[in-house]
Scaffold this active site. Sequence first.
Site, PDB file in Angstrom:
ATOM      1  N   GLY A  40     141.043 -17.475 -92.561  1.00  0.00           N
ATOM      2  CA  GLY A  40     140.411 -16.280 -93.115  1.00  0.00           C
ATOM      3  C   GLY A  40     138.904 -16.350 -93.015  1.00  0.00           C
ATOM      4  CB  CYS A  41     136.266 -14.622 -94.951  1.00  0.00           C
ATOM      5  SG  CYS A  41     134.496 -14.706 -95.230  1.00  0.00           S
ATOM      6  CG  PHE A  42     133.327 -18.226 -90.990  1.00  0.00           C
ATOM      7  CD1 PHE A  42     132.550 -17.319 -91.702  1.00  0.00           C
ATOM      8  CD2 PHE A  42     133.110 -18.318 -89.609  1.00  0.00           C
ATOM      9  CE1 PHE A  42     131.601 -16.526 -91.086  1.00  0.00           C
ATOM     10  CE2 PHE A  42     132.149 -17.531 -88.976  1.00  0.00           C
ATOM     11  CZ  PHE A  42     131.402 -16.639 -89.724  1.00  0.00           C
ATOM     12  CB  SER A  78     137.393 -21.380 -94.767  1.00  0.00           C
ATOM     13  OG  SER A  78     138.267 -20.285 -94.826  1.00  0.00           O
TER      14      SER A  78
END
Length: 347
Positions: free
Chosen positions: A138-140, A143
Amino acid sequence: LKAVGPRGIAPVALVAIRAPSGVSMRSDSGAQLRRPRLSGRPGPRGSQVLLGGALVALYVGCTALRQALLAPIAPSKAPGRPQNSLRRAMGKEALIDPAQALPGRSQKMKVSPTHYVLGNPTEGPVPEGMKEMVFANGCFWGSEKGVWRLPGGGIYTTAVGYAAGFTPNPTYQECCSGATGSTEAVRVVFDPAKISIVDILRWFWESHDPTQGMGQGNDRGSQYRSGLYWFDDEQKQLFESSKAAYEKALAAAGKGRGPITTEMAPASNYETVFYYAEDYHQQYLAKPGARPYCSAQPLEVSLPPFEAWAPPELMHHAPKLPEDFWRQHGPKPHCVIRSPNEPIVFP
């Protein structure tokens, strides 16, 4: 009007085109439209005619705006590349054909030489005795933060970038278009003497919903797909075995949307598996003025015990973080945006 873009809403100017009285126009479907002649007479009838004319003008203006937004992008410098591949890929939840991917560039992205939080080098070769891992979930922004906060001093450095794509050194806008085949990813360099790859792998699985296909939460598109990219046979076995175990755990808990959809492939499948993202994305959530955003949707289901799924010959990769850590600090919805930037102190 407003246009919805990646992680935000931006105003768009609307230009209404007023057609002369009696002039015929056609909609996208081919239906003929005619601007009514205005009689100028007062009363309800005249008001209705004026309103009808205004609505037609609004429709034509919106049509012109849409056509302008969907106009082909500037010609590619690479011969043989389709000039409008960016437009064709927009909004598609499928990987673009490599032959139609954007050409990219040879110049690498410039990033800060040091990690904003950890202080270690952002780039460079993997130091002796350390290992590398690349994943996408997903959105880094979130993460990356989740991983750099893992305790014990085992995380040497992290970086965000674009992985498993067909376009060299893509930009953020290009990646978001879907026309590069890339997914937002995190590169981790870690010391296996202090933290196991299984600890990082567990955080990976538990910090998102790996059953959502081409997207995560509100973020949709191939650039948000879940992915694991191995550098050696041991990583391959650990990735595949943990996937099978986590898939069974999710099914038993009644969580997720079906089978795990995480993409799994050797890093060697790509000319370069990971390209660095723009510097403002690096450690984004730790920087002043950062938008507290994370689309990850952890399912709060634990990865089964290592001994239950690991191949016997890989027992030396046993996790170093105890269950107490996961009970206290395991991934939960919005946990990364509500937590401090510094690594977790545990115990």
